[in-house]
Scaffold this motif. Structure first.
Motif, PDB file in Angstrom:
ATOM      1  N   PRO A  30      -9.143   8.450   2.912  1.00 58.45           N
ATOM      2  CA  PRO A  30      -8.890   7.970   1.346  1.00 58.45           C
ATOM      3  C   PRO A  30      -8.538   9.128   0.261  1.00 58.45           C
ATOM      4  N   THR A  55      -8.943   0.503  -9.369  1.00 64.04           N
ATOM      5  CA  THR A  55      -7.628   0.854  -9.138  1.00 64.04           C
ATOM      6  C   THR A  55      -6.567   0.859 -10.240  1.00 64.04           C
ATOM      7  N   LYS A  69      -3.143   0.502  -2.191  1.00 62.90           N
ATOM      8  CA  LYS A  69      -3.167   0.931  -1.050  1.00 62.90           C
ATOM      9  C   LYS A  69      -2.293   0.358  -0.007  1.00 62.90           C
ATOM     10  N   THR A  72       0.839   2.412  -0.640  1.00 64.24           N
ATOM     11  CA  THR A  72       0.694   3.670  -0.756  1.00 64.24           C
ATOM     12  C   THR A  72       1.434   4.214  -1.939  1.00 64.24           C
TER      13      THR A  72
END
Lengths: 113, 114
Positions: A30, A55, A69, A72
């Protein structure tokens, strides 16, 4: 090792238009992600950072970035560009147990009147 | 609260010489990191000092060395200067060494090697 890629070395927008600066990261663990701004002949100023909380991260001067995520990505946006936003913008990544902060090559933002 | 300061602002050296750059960290910060920013590129991590000990190093040769003092100020020393060492050298301080800490940058020292 972690890394970031900034898509577009130069972005030009009109005053009042949306600003979108793209950043994709690579990390096996992470990451912590940062956006910095650099004005001519100055050091770097932190705009915002992602450290695994929300986020959607809000920063200074009306900028925000969303950590995705699945993609990416950690793109930087601002709804309405101002002339004073013209500068170089850097995306950077670190991980918890590594002090090596990796920067992208930078995106130069030009704002046209 | 005083921010991160660096000295000198500009420096011109000749190839083969040695140079020392200085950085004063922000009050309350015990960690200093040094970066090299070549023209048109992003900063590259040289090394970090935490409580007077080197605490991580990037891909730079041993002729790049540093020190951190009890007041947490720091020096970057470069021996046997090469033309490619011409760059903006940035110092950043933070309240700790972990990756989640944000770093506060100084204005940089512009080094020109001729």
């Amino acid at each position: 090792a972690q890394s970031v890629t900034q898509l577009g070395s130069h972005v030009s927008v009109s005053e009042g238009a949306l600003v979108l600066l793209r950043c994709n990261y690579s990390s096996s663990v992470p990451p912590y992600l940062f956006w910095y701004v650099q004005y001519p002949n100055q050091g770097l100023q932190l705009l915002l950072k992602y450290t695994s909380a929300a986020t959607l991260v809000k920063g200074i001067n009306g900028f925000e970035a969303e950590f995705k995520k699945s993609e990416t990505s950690f793109h930087l946006t601002k709804p309405s560009a101002h002339m004073s936003d013209a500068a170089e913008y850097f995306c950077a990544v670190r991980v918890y147990n590594n002090n090596d902060m990796r920067f992208g090559a930078g995106t130069r933002l030009t704002v046209k009147p | 609260e005083t921010g991160v300061t660096q000295s000198p602002t500009h420096l011109i050296k000749t190839r083969g010489q040695q140079v020392t750059l200085r950085c004063s960290s922000q009050s309350g910060h015990n960690t200093v990191s040094w970066y090299q920013q070549a023209l048109g590129q992003g900063p590259q991590f040289i090394f970090q000092y935490y409580r007077e000990e080197e605490n991580g190093r990037g891909n730079f040769p041993p002729r790049f060395s540093g020190l951190q003092f009890p007041n947490y100020s720091s020096e970057l020393n470069v021996n046997a200067l090469e033309l490619d060492d011409s760059a903006l050298y940035l110092c950043a301080s933070s309240p700790g060494s972990g990756g989640h800490y944000e770093q506060y940058f100084g204005p940089g020292t512009r080094l020109t090697v001729t």
